[in-house]
Write a protein that holds these residues in place. Structure first.
Motif: not given
Length: 545
Positions: A262-272
């Motif tokens: 999930t490179p645009a917004h790592q799920f669930p921790t956040g951040g690209p």
């Protein structure tokens, strides 16, 4: 003239099935029976109750008995009464009582001392689960206009057997939109319409897919358990990749045949995913003939950082890009898409089958019109502003009422991660459930073979046994520092949170506890959002824990 339909519960003197039994007088028995009917869902929120005289006659009790029972339940919050509108079932369950500190007190325990019986729960009063958009904001008028145009202009063939790839109109609209908004490079011939990410996983890895993609599959250490369950059902072995403040540790990739990110917004921790790691995972895929499955589940929603394009744009021949309207419009629409390397198109179409139950063709035409007329862009922009406001109000509420709780992963998306004192996650999730607040614990998303975030180096090393040698991936930021020549992504640095200490000598091991909760701020309707924030703050552990 035909008489208009009237809901039976709105008719004066509507029948109610109430059994007056148990200890106490008729008044106590009636109060008990009405409570049970509300709890069990037999009397839905908003249901209008019969007048005193009608219900008293049906039950064979005095009119004052019914009046007193109604008044008691109104005072308790089970019912509501307005002049001219009668007595109705309240729109939500009674709020738990407040303690002297102003914090919510837990409800009284049942006979076993474990709180209210879960069998009588009527569902969450405050829905703060991740991944759920604001259903009240669905663009009904614009969607209806597109649907009407789509049906009026649709050729007759639309209502016959369809193309398993999906309607050409939608695939052309997506080609233009994804290139413009997400940096995806494709043609309509390389797009296959599906009904969402889960359907895409079944087509790519399912037993009926004829081996379109095979395991072992590397996955991020934290992700949706539902997706891992789908892969396990298909016989696909998953290998967890650790996470740090730059995203997945792709330098750990070795003999896997594919990786799900999930490179645009790592799920669930956040951040690209850091730019250097994006380049590195592409190099890995090229060197091994492997494939990257990119889940772009909420790529449209970013707030405090520059847009992050799709990894697919770096190499369309080694990336399967998956998207849907589940977050941007509604999960009820069941519309998604795979953007495939050319060599996989025939295999996915064969897996789908000539008579597979693909997404509704009229819905596909409607979405094509919705995108083509700019309505989709306008809706996304409006929702981006709404969700950013929701995010800001969440951060403000926590800063005021729980300043010891750190909020992370909020530069994009529809959820935030609240870091909690060590050892408090389970208790917080349980307290939230007792108070009707639906949210998720961070531990629920961890891969069974992965250590908790911030686990000591030895634990992570143990979980890594059996993988084989690491791939020779260079130029990748690691937990001990930036790779030579890599530039710092300042927009991402503002959204860092989870430090993986496994690559160090252990000096920082255990420095970050893995306790946290995942809070979605999109689902509640606008009028209910402030109350949801208050309920959330009331169940958080205090600073002394």
């Amino acid at each position: 003239m035909e008489e208009p339909w009237v809901n039976p519960v709105e008719r004066i003197g509507a029948d109610l099935h109430l059994e007056l039994a148990g200890p106490g007088g008729r008044r106590a028995a009636l109060i008990r029976a009405l409570r049970e009917a509300v709890r069990d869902g037999r009397l839905a929120p908003g249901t209008r109750l019969p007048p005193y005289r009608s219900l008293a006659a049906d039950l064979g009790v005095a009119r004052n008995t019914v009046a007193d029972a109604y008044a008691e339940l109104v005072a308790e919050g089970w019912l509501s009464a307005r002049q001219g509108s009668g007595t109705r079932v309240a729109m939500g369950p009674p709020a738990p009582p407040l303690g002297r500190s102003g914090r919510l007190r837990p409800p009284a325990a049942n006979a076993r001392g474990r709180g209210p019986s879960p069998t009588r729960a009527r569902g969450p009063h405050h829905d703060l689960r991740q991944g759920i958009p604001d259903a009240s904001a669905f663009p009904r008028s614009a969607w209806l206009a597109s649907y009407r145009r789509a049906l009026q202009q649709a050729p007759n063939e639309v209502f016959g057997p369809g193309d398993p790839a999906g309607r050409r109109e939608l695939r052309e609209a997506l080609t233009e939109y994804l290139a413009r908004a997400r940096g995806v490079r494709t043609t309509p011939e390389r797009i296959v319409i599906c009904s969402g990410f889960a359907h895409a996983v079944r087509l790519l890895f399912g037993q009926g897919a004829g081996g379109v993609l095979r395991g072992p599959l590397a996955v991020e250490a934290y992700g949706l358990p539902f997706h891992r369950a789908l892969l396990a059902t298909a016989g696909v072995r998953t290998v967890p990749l650790p996470l740090d403040e730059h995203g997945a540790r792709v330098e750990r990739l070795a003999r896997e045949r594919a990786v799900l990110l999930t490179p645009a917004h790592q799920f669930p921790t956040g951040g690209p995913l850091h730019p250097a790691r994006r380049a590195a995972v592409i190099d890995w895929a090229r060197a091994r003939g492997a494939v990257i499955v990119e889940d772009d589940y909420d790529g449209e929603f970013r707030y405090d950082r520059r847009p992050v394009g799709a990894v697919q744009g770096l190499d369309p021949d080694h990336v399967v890009y998956v998207g849907s309207v589940s977050k941007s419009l509604s999960p009820a629409l069941r519309l998604g898409w795979l953007v495939l390397p050319e060599r996989y198109v025939d295999g996915v179409l064969a897996a789908k089958g000539e008579r597979e139950g693909w997404a509704s063709v009229p819905d596909q035409l409607c979405l094509a019109d919705f995108i083509g007329r700019g309505a989709y862009d306008r809706h996304v922009r409006g929702m981006r502003q709404r969700y950013r406001s929701r995010r800001d109000r969440l951060v403000t509420a926590l800063a005021t009422h729980a300043p010891h709780v750190r909020v992370t992963g909020v530069a994009a998306g529809l959820h935030a991660v609240l870091r909690l004192p060590a050892g408090t996650e389970r208790a917080t999730v349980a307290a939230a459930a007792r108070h009707g607040v639906a949210l998720d614990g961070l531990a629920d998303f961890r891969h069974p073979s992965a250590p908790a975030i911030g686990a000591p180096a030895a634990a992570e090393a143990t979980a890594r046994k059996g993988r084989g040698n690491r791939a020779a991936v260079t130029g990748v930021p690691t937990a001990t520092g930036e790779a030579a020549g890599a530039t710092a992504d300042t927009a991402h640095t503002a959204d860092t949170e989870f430090a993986d200490t496994s690559g160090t000598d252990g000096a920082g091991a255990g420095r970050e506890a893995g306790d946290g909760i995942v809070v979605g701020y999109a689902a509640p309707a606008e009028h209910a959002y402030e109350a949801a924030l208050e309920a959330l703050c009331a169940v958080l552990p205090d600073a002394r824990r």
